[in-house]
Write a protein that holds these residues in place. Structure first.
Motif, PDB file in Angstrom:
ATOM      1  N   ARG A  25       0.841  -1.205   0.000  1.00  0.00           N
ATOM      2  CA  ARG A  25       0.000   0.000   0.000  1.00  0.00           C
ATOM      3  C   ARG A  25       0.871   1.248   0.000  1.00  0.00           C
ATOM      4  O   ARG A  25       1.987   1.240   0.513  1.00  0.00           O
ATOM      5  N   PRO A  26       0.350   2.341  -0.542  1.00  0.00           N
ATOM      6  CA  PRO A  26       1.127   3.579  -0.541  1.00  0.00           C
ATOM      7  C   PRO A  26       1.219   4.172   0.857  1.00  0.00           C
ATOM      8  O   PRO A  26       0.318   3.993   1.683  1.00  0.00           O
ATOM      9  N   ARG A  27       2.306   4.870   1.101  1.00  0.00           N
ATOM     10  CA  ARG A  27       2.506   5.590   2.365  1.00  0.00           C
ATOM     11  C   ARG A  27       2.703   7.066   2.038  1.00  0.00           C
ATOM     12  O   ARG A  27       3.483   7.418   1.138  1.00  0.00           O
ATOM     13  N   ALA A  28       2.019   7.915   2.764  1.00  0.00           N
ATOM     14  CA  ALA A  28       2.149   9.349   2.540  1.00  0.00           C
ATOM     15  C   ALA A  28       3.591   9.791   2.728  1.00  0.00           C
ATOM     16  O   ALA A  28       4.313   9.252   3.586  1.00  0.00           O
ATOM     17  N   VAL A  29       4.030  10.754   1.933  1.00  0.00           N
ATOM     18  CA  VAL A  29       5.389  11.271   2.090  1.00  0.00           C
ATOM     19  C   VAL A  29       5.497  12.021   3.413  1.00  0.00           C
ATOM     20  O   VAL A  29       4.509  12.537   3.936  1.00  0.00           O
ATOM     21  N   THR A  30       6.698  12.058   3.930  1.00  0.00           N
ATOM     22  CA  THR A  30       6.957  12.772   5.173  1.00  0.00           C
ATOM     23  C   THR A  30       8.051  13.805   4.935  1.00  0.00           C
ATOM     24  O   THR A  30       8.698  13.831   3.875  1.00  0.00           O
ATOM     25  N   LEU A  31       8.277  14.638   5.919  1.00  0.00           N
ATOM     26  CA  LEU A  31       9.327  15.659   5.809  1.00  0.00           C
ATOM     27  C   LEU A  31      10.705  15.024   5.684  1.00  0.00           C
ATOM     28  O   LEU A  31      11.646  15.663   5.207  1.00  0.00           O
ATOM     29  N   ARG A  32      10.839  13.771   6.089  1.00  0.00           N
ATOM     30  CA  ARG A  32      12.131  13.091   6.005  1.00  0.00           C
ATOM     31  C   ARG A  32      12.467  12.669   4.567  1.00  0.00           C
ATOM     32  O   ARG A  32      13.615  12.370   4.254  1.00  0.00           O
ATOM     33  N   ASP A  33      11.421  12.586   3.722  1.00  0.00           N
ATOM     34  CA  ASP A  33      11.639  12.128   2.348  1.00  0.00           C
ATOM     35  C   ASP A  33      12.042  13.323   1.501  1.00  0.00           C
ATOM     36  O   ASP A  33      11.206  14.076   1.009  1.00  0.00           O
TER      37      ASP A  33
END
Length: 408
Positions: free
Chosen positions: A29-37
């Protein structure tokens, strides 16, 4: 033209470039992007074969790298300000097997400029990578989960691009319209959009029974195994080869060129058909088809007019009636325009160059025949005004080109 707005000149539009809205492992499943990406977007589109509609649309004039880091979107906006403009989120077609929101065909500049709206165009996974259903490998409907994650990105971020997260319209064509249809009754999508446009959605292939999807998944895995590969580790060329073999098997099973080898599976993504009314009540819905949709599929036996009625007009009208009974506010259309010099008439995909893309993107498209671009643009402005009226008010703008698009 009602609801079209004066809008800025196209040169004043701001195009965001590529935005990664999620990440995903293969068959995850997709995972929302985070500030770490902090990785820059790859610009990739999901690995795919050539479109089966190249003979109708023409092959795409832009070339995109293919890869699995493909969960990107673009935003076209008249201004990154506090304008709280209506937002239109586009899901492309391609039989759940091909296509990408990043393609030049789907540039939203004309809509954004004419209607003073924000247009978001979404990549999602297609083919086996998006819709394989195989026990222990993939649960199915991953492309639909991608679309849901993109809508969550819009909810959380579109205000920074001059859009109103409470004024979202989802619109899609063919497989993209089927996706919209499914999102309309997906529990996780509740509140993420208030209006929906379904362009030439063939209801008969909206969902596949899980048992049938798993049987096709096993055919796919068996073809890979015969070449010493597995779904988890096979390269893209091997995956696409197995996908082609599965498509042949599906054609032999169904006899229909419309049914793709991989497509949405029922009972996933929190759908609850028993509570159809609870999901769609209060939605504004615009749906329709093109008068000669089925001329795009010459492999189907029968008269194209009768086939278009059977595959589009009748079941879509039945869906519209069901939506009305469930409490949605519903409008219908039929596109009748038959371009001069085109053998296809008012075929599948014909509305696309009227709504999206540019002269350069659609240059030489067989379905446009000999029609000069200034006529395409004039008709496009009229059709865009109809769509934009719906986006702003829930009621389509008036059809200002008599005999070309009918309100039903």
């Amino acid at each position: 033209m009602t609801g079209s707005g004066t809008g800025p000149a196209p040169a004043e539009l701001i195009r965001s470039g590529l935005i990664r809205y999620a990440t995903a492992e293969r068959f995850g499943r997709p995972r929302a992007v985070t500030l770490r990406d902090t990785r820059p977007p790859s610009g990739e589109i999901c690995p795919q074969p050539p479109s089966r509609l190249d003979a109708v649309m023409g092959p795409p004039r832009d070339s995109r790298p293919q890869g699995e880091d493909c969960l990107h979107l673009t935003v076209t906006t008249p201004g990154m300000d506090d304008g709280a403009r209506p937002v239109m989120v586009w899901f492309h077609g391609g039989g759940f097997s091909s296509g990408a929101g990043l393609m030049d065909w789907y540039d939203g500049g004309a809509l954004a400029a004419q209607g003073d709206v924000v247009v978001v165009s979404v990549n999602y996974r297609v083919g086996a990578l998006g819709y394989l259903c195989l026990d222990g490998v993939s649960e199915g409907n991953l492309g639909l989960y991608d679309q849901l994650e993109a809508l969550r990105w819009v909810r959380d971020h579109i205000a920074a691009y001059g859009g109103d997260p409470g004024g979202v319209t989802v619109f899609g064509q063919s497989a993209g319209a089927i996706s919209v249809r499914l999102l309309m009754e997906t529990a996780g999508a509740a509140g993420l959009f208030r209006r929906a446009v379904l362009q030439s959605a063939p209801p008969a292939i909206t969902e596949r029974p899980r048992e049938e999807a798993e049987a096709l998944g096993r055919i796919f895995a068996e073809h890979l195994a015969a070449h010493g590969e597995t779904p988890a580790s096979a390269g893209h060329a091997a995956l696409l080869d197995a996908q082609r073999e599965t498509a042949v098997a599906q054609l032999l099973r169904s006899g229909s060129t419309l049914e793709p080898p991989f497509s949405p599976v029922d009972g996933v993504c929190g759908q609850d058909g028993a509570d159809f009314g609870g999901h769609v009540r209060g939605l504004d819905v615009l749906y329709g088809w093109n008068a000669d949709d089925m001329t795009a599929f010459p492999g189907e036996e029968g008269d194209p007019a009768e086939l278009t009625d059977r595959m589009y007009a009748v079941p879509l009208t039945e869906l519209g009636d069901r939506l009305v009974r469930a409490g949605a506010r519903v409008h219908a259309y039929r596109l009748d325009w038959r371009p001069a010099g085109s053998p296809f008439g008012a075929t599948h995909c014909l509305e696309l160059p009227l709504l999206l893309g540019s002269r350069e993107a659609w240059q030489g498209s067989p379905m446009l025949g000999d029609t000069p671009w200034h006529e395409v643009e004039a008709l496009g402005a009229a059709l865009r005004a109809t769509w934009l009226g719906f986006v702003r008010t829930g009621v389509p703008g008036p059809v200002s080109w008599p005999g070309t698009c009918a309100a039903l």
